[in-house]
Design a protein around this motif. Structure first.
Motif, PDB file in Angstrom:
ATOM      1  N   GLY A   4     -28.767 -12.029   8.820  1.00 16.59           N
ATOM      2  CA  GLY A   4     -29.026 -11.948  10.249  1.00 16.59           C
ATOM      3  C   GLY A   4     -27.800 -12.079  11.134  1.00 16.59           C
ATOM      4  O   GLY A   4     -27.863 -11.790  12.321  1.00 16.59           O
ATOM      5  N   LYS A   5     -26.682 -12.512  10.575  1.00 19.57           N
ATOM      6  CA  LYS A   5     -25.467 -12.644  11.377  1.00 19.57           C
ATOM      7  C   LYS A   5     -24.786 -11.280  11.496  1.00 19.57           C
ATOM      8  O   LYS A   5     -24.717 -10.524  10.531  1.00 19.57           O
ATOM      9  N   VAL A   6     -24.293 -10.975  12.685  1.00 21.62           N
ATOM     10  CA  VAL A   6     -23.578  -9.724  12.924  1.00 21.62           C
ATOM     11  C   VAL A   6     -22.085  -9.983  12.751  1.00 21.62           C
ATOM     12  O   VAL A   6     -21.544 -10.919  13.343  1.00 21.62           O
ATOM     13  N   TYR A   7     -21.435  -9.165  11.942  1.00 12.34           N
ATOM     14  CA  TYR A   7     -19.999  -9.296  11.694  1.00 12.34           C
ATOM     15  C   TYR A   7     -19.263  -8.133  12.340  1.00 12.34           C
ATOM     16  O   TYR A   7     -19.684  -6.984  12.222  1.00 12.34           O
ATOM     17  N   HIS A   8     -18.173  -8.449  13.012  1.00 13.66           N
ATOM     18  CA  HIS A   8     -17.353  -7.417  13.638  1.00 13.66           C
ATOM     19  C   HIS A   8     -16.593  -6.643  12.570  1.00 13.66           C
ATOM     20  O   HIS A   8     -16.156  -7.219  11.572  1.00 13.66           O
ATOM     21  N   THR A   9     -16.439  -5.366  12.800  1.00 12.09           N
ATOM     22  CA  THR A   9     -15.633  -4.523  11.921  1.00 12.09           C
ATOM     23  C   THR A   9     -14.540  -3.873  12.766  1.00 12.09           C
ATOM     24  O   THR A   9     -14.657  -3.752  13.988  1.00 12.09           O
ATOM     25  N   PHE A  10     -13.459  -3.476  12.089  1.00  9.21           N
ATOM     26  CA  PHE A  10     -12.308  -2.900  12.779  1.00  9.21           C
ATOM     27  C   PHE A  10     -11.771  -1.713  11.986  1.00  9.21           C
ATOM     28  O   PHE A  10     -11.661  -1.789  10.773  1.00  9.21           O
ATOM     29  N   LYS A  11     -11.419  -0.639  12.691  1.00 12.00           N
ATOM     30  CA  LYS A  11     -10.789   0.514  12.047  1.00 12.00           C
ATOM     31  C   LYS A  11      -9.275   0.473  12.202  1.00 12.00           C
ATOM     32  O   LYS A  11      -8.565   1.150  11.489  1.00 12.00           O
ATOM     33  N   CYS A  12      -8.797  -0.308  13.163  1.00 17.40           N
ATOM     34  CA  CYS A  12      -7.354  -0.375  13.381  1.00 17.40           C
ATOM     35  C   CYS A  12      -6.921  -1.836  13.517  1.00 17.40           C
ATOM     36  O   CYS A  12      -7.739  -2.733  13.638  1.00 17.40           O
ATOM     37  N   SER A  13      -5.623  -2.037  13.486  1.00 14.51           N
ATOM     38  CA  SER A  13      -5.011  -3.358  13.598  1.00 14.51           C
ATOM     39  C   SER A  13      -4.028  -3.348  14.757  1.00 14.51           C
ATOM     40  O   SER A  13      -3.653  -2.281  15.249  1.00 14.51           O
ATOM     41  N   VAL A  72      -0.640  -5.172  -2.622  1.00 11.85           N
ATOM     42  CA  VAL A  72      -1.341  -4.647  -3.800  1.00 11.85           C
ATOM     43  C   VAL A  72      -2.794  -4.294  -3.520  1.00 11.85           C
ATOM     44  O   VAL A  72      -3.471  -3.738  -4.392  1.00 11.85           O
ATOM     45  N   ASP A  73      -3.277  -4.605  -2.308  1.00 10.05           N
ATOM     46  CA  ASP A  73      -4.696  -4.369  -2.042  1.00 10.05           C
ATOM     47  C   ASP A  73      -4.937  -4.312  -0.543  1.00 10.05           C
ATOM     48  O   ASP A  73      -4.076  -4.660   0.262  1.00 10.05           O
ATOM     49  N   GLU A  74      -6.141  -3.893  -0.193  1.00  8.19           N
ATOM     50  CA  GLU A  74      -6.611  -3.849   1.184  1.00  8.19           C
ATOM     51  C   GLU A  74      -7.607  -4.972   1.410  1.00  8.19           C
ATOM     52  O   GLU A  74      -8.480  -5.215   0.579  1.00  8.19           O
ATOM     53  N   CYS A  75      -7.479  -5.650   2.519  1.00  8.82           N
ATOM     54  CA  CYS A  75      -8.486  -6.609   2.968  1.00  8.82           C
ATOM     55  C   CYS A  75      -9.365  -5.814   3.943  1.00  8.82           C
ATOM     56  O   CYS A  75      -8.987  -5.574   5.088  1.00  8.82           O
ATOM     57  N   ASP A  76     -10.490  -5.341   3.460  1.00 14.83           N
ATOM     58  CA  ASP A  76     -11.311  -4.358   4.162  1.00 14.83           C
ATOM     59  C   ASP A  76     -11.888  -4.918   5.458  1.00 14.83           C
ATOM     60  O   ASP A  76     -12.671  -5.862   5.449  1.00 14.83           O
ATOM     61  N   SER A  77     -11.491  -4.325   6.574  1.00 12.58           N
ATOM     62  CA  SER A  77     -12.004  -4.758   7.867  1.00 12.58           C
ATOM     63  C   SER A  77     -13.052  -3.789   8.415  1.00 12.58           C
ATOM     64  O   SER A  77     -13.571  -3.987   9.501  1.00 12.58           O
ATOM     65  N   LYS A  78     -13.377  -2.743   7.640  1.00 11.97           N
ATOM     66  CA  LYS A  78     -14.394  -1.776   8.060  1.00 11.97           C
ATOM     67  C   LYS A  78     -15.762  -2.043   7.437  1.00 11.97           C
ATOM     68  O   LYS A  78     -16.779  -1.641   7.976  1.00 11.97           O
ATOM     69  N   ARG A  79     -15.751  -2.709   6.273  1.00  8.85           N
ATOM     70  CA  ARG A  79     -17.011  -2.942   5.560  1.00  8.85           C
ATOM     71  C   ARG A  79     -16.987  -4.315   4.919  1.00  8.85           C
ATOM     72  O   ARG A  79     -15.934  -4.908   4.708  1.00  8.85           O
ATOM     73  N   GLY A  80     -18.150  -4.780   4.531  1.00  8.41           N
ATOM     74  CA  GLY A  80     -18.289  -6.057   3.852  1.00  8.41           C
ATOM     75  C   GLY A  80     -19.759  -6.382   3.650  1.00  8.41           C
ATOM     76  O   GLY A  80     -20.635  -5.545   3.901  1.00  8.41           O
ATOM     77  N   CYS A  81     -20.036  -7.593   3.187  1.00 10.15           N
ATOM     78  CA  CYS A  81     -21.407  -8.074   2.988  1.00 10.15           C
ATOM     79  C   CYS A  81     -22.180  -7.227   1.981  1.00 10.15           C
ATOM     80  O   CYS A  81     -23.384  -7.051   2.096  1.00 10.15           O
ATOM     81  N   ASP A  82     -21.476  -6.682   0.984  1.00  4.89           N
ATOM     82  CA  ASP A  82     -22.128  -5.902  -0.056  1.00  4.89           C
ATOM     83  C   ASP A  82     -21.521  -6.276  -1.406  1.00  4.89           C
ATOM     84  O   ASP A  82     -20.543  -7.019  -1.479  1.00  4.89           O
ATOM     85  N   ALA A  83     -22.113  -5.771  -2.470  1.00  6.78           N
ATOM     86  CA  ALA A  83     -21.652  -6.122  -3.818  1.00  6.78           C
ATOM     87  C   ALA A  83     -20.196  -5.732  -4.031  1.00  6.78           C
ATOM     88  O   ALA A  83     -19.432  -6.472  -4.656  1.00  6.78           O
ATOM     89  N   GLU A  84     -19.781  -4.581  -3.516  1.00  8.72           N
ATOM     90  CA  GLU A  84     -18.394  -4.131  -3.688  1.00  8.72           C
ATOM     91  C   GLU A  84     -17.407  -5.142  -3.109  1.00  8.72           C
ATOM     92  O   GLU A  84     -16.293  -5.288  -3.610  1.00  8.72           O
ATOM     93  N   CYS A 120     -12.889  -8.362   6.803  1.00 11.28           N
ATOM     94  CA  CYS A 120     -11.696  -9.091   7.246  1.00 11.28           C
ATOM     95  C   CYS A 120     -11.474  -8.869   8.744  1.00 11.28           C
ATOM     96  O   CYS A 120     -11.794  -7.802   9.262  1.00 11.28           O
ATOM     97  N   PRO A 121     -10.890  -9.831   9.418  1.00 10.66           N
ATOM     98  CA  PRO A 121     -10.409  -9.570  10.779  1.00 10.66           C
ATOM     99  C   PRO A 121      -9.331  -8.484  10.732  1.00 10.66           C
ATOM    100  O   PRO A 121      -8.856  -8.114   9.666  1.00 10.66           O
ATOM    101  N   ASN A 122      -8.906  -8.001  11.886  1.00  8.04           N
ATOM    102  CA  ASN A 122      -7.938  -6.898  11.909  1.00  8.04           C
ATOM    103  C   ASN A 122      -6.485  -7.353  11.897  1.00  8.04           C
ATOM    104  O   ASN A 122      -5.575  -6.545  12.052  1.00  8.04           O
ATOM    105  N   ASN A 123      -6.236  -8.639  11.674  1.00  3.06           N
ATOM    106  CA  ASN A 123      -4.860  -9.159  11.730  1.00  3.06           C
ATOM    107  C   ASN A 123      -4.554 -10.111  10.575  1.00  3.06           C
ATOM    108  O   ASN A 123      -3.905 -11.125  10.752  1.00  3.06           O
ATOM    109  N   VAL A 124      -5.014  -9.747   9.363  1.00  5.63           N
ATOM    110  CA  VAL A 124      -4.911 -10.648   8.221  1.00  5.63           C
ATOM    111  C   VAL A 124      -3.877 -10.165   7.203  1.00  5.63           C
ATOM    112  O   VAL A 124      -3.804  -8.982   6.881  1.00  5.63           O
ATOM    113  N   VAL A 125      -3.083 -11.115   6.718  1.00  6.21           N
ATOM    114  CA  VAL A 125      -2.247 -10.950   5.538  1.00  6.21           C
ATOM    115  C   VAL A 125      -2.828 -11.937   4.530  1.00  6.21           C
ATOM    116  O   VAL A 125      -2.708 -13.144   4.687  1.00  6.21           O
ATOM    117  N   ASP A 126      -3.522 -11.420   3.523  1.00  7.80           N
ATOM    118  CA  ASP A 126      -4.279 -12.221   2.559  1.00  7.80           C
ATOM    119  C   ASP A 126      -3.404 -12.417   1.317  1.00  7.80           C
ATOM    120  O   ASP A 126      -3.245 -11.501   0.527  1.00  7.80           O
TER     121      ASP A 126
END
Length: 130
Positions: free
Chosen positions: A11-20, A79-91, A98-104
């Motif tokens: 039920g929680k809405v999560y923000h997504t971002f296409k750009c940083s 070595v990887d992407e911290c996906d800020s466009k999608r989430g909350c799924d098995a993948e 991720c927020p749009n300003n993360v170095v993980d």
């Protein structure tokens, strides 16, 4: 804080971002902690994932960036992407986008920056292309 995963809440809405935010010679970001080895913590290798916009369709993958924090700097490989466009799924292991300003980053990055272990989790940093 540690490298525990935050699971999405029903039920929680999560923000997504296409750009940083724009990249400069000292781009502001939030350093977060991630494990990169299956079942491990990436203890000895300074690697990281960049949020989607900065990952730039894999253009930064396998390139080093320089992270500035805690009065130090360290080079680490993307070595990887911290996906800020999608989430909350098995993948994405049911984690929020991720927020749009993360170095993980791996533990090795936190260690190289000399951040006390009790303070690992999130930290304000700057980064630039190496």
């Amino acid at each position: 804080m540690g490298d525990e995963s935050e699971c999405c809440k029903k039920g929680k809405v999560y923000h997504t971002f296409k750009c940083s935010p724009p990249i400069s010679h000292h781009t502001k970001a939030i350093l977060t902690l991630n494990s990169f080895e299956k079942g491990g913590d990436g203890d000895n290798t300074p690697v990281l994932a960049l949020t989607t916009g900065w990952f730039n369709n894999k253009k930064r993958c396998h390139h080093n960036i320089t992270i500035f924090g805690n009065g130090r700097r360290v080079h680490a490989m993307v070595v990887d992407e911290c996906d800020s466009k999608r989430g909350c799924d098995a993948e994405h292991d049911f984690q929020p986008p991720c927020p749009n300003n993360v170095v993980d980053a791996s533990k090795a990055v936190w260690k190289a920056l000399g951040v006390p272990k009790r303070d690992w989790g999130e930290s304000d940093i700057h980064w630039s292309d190496a």
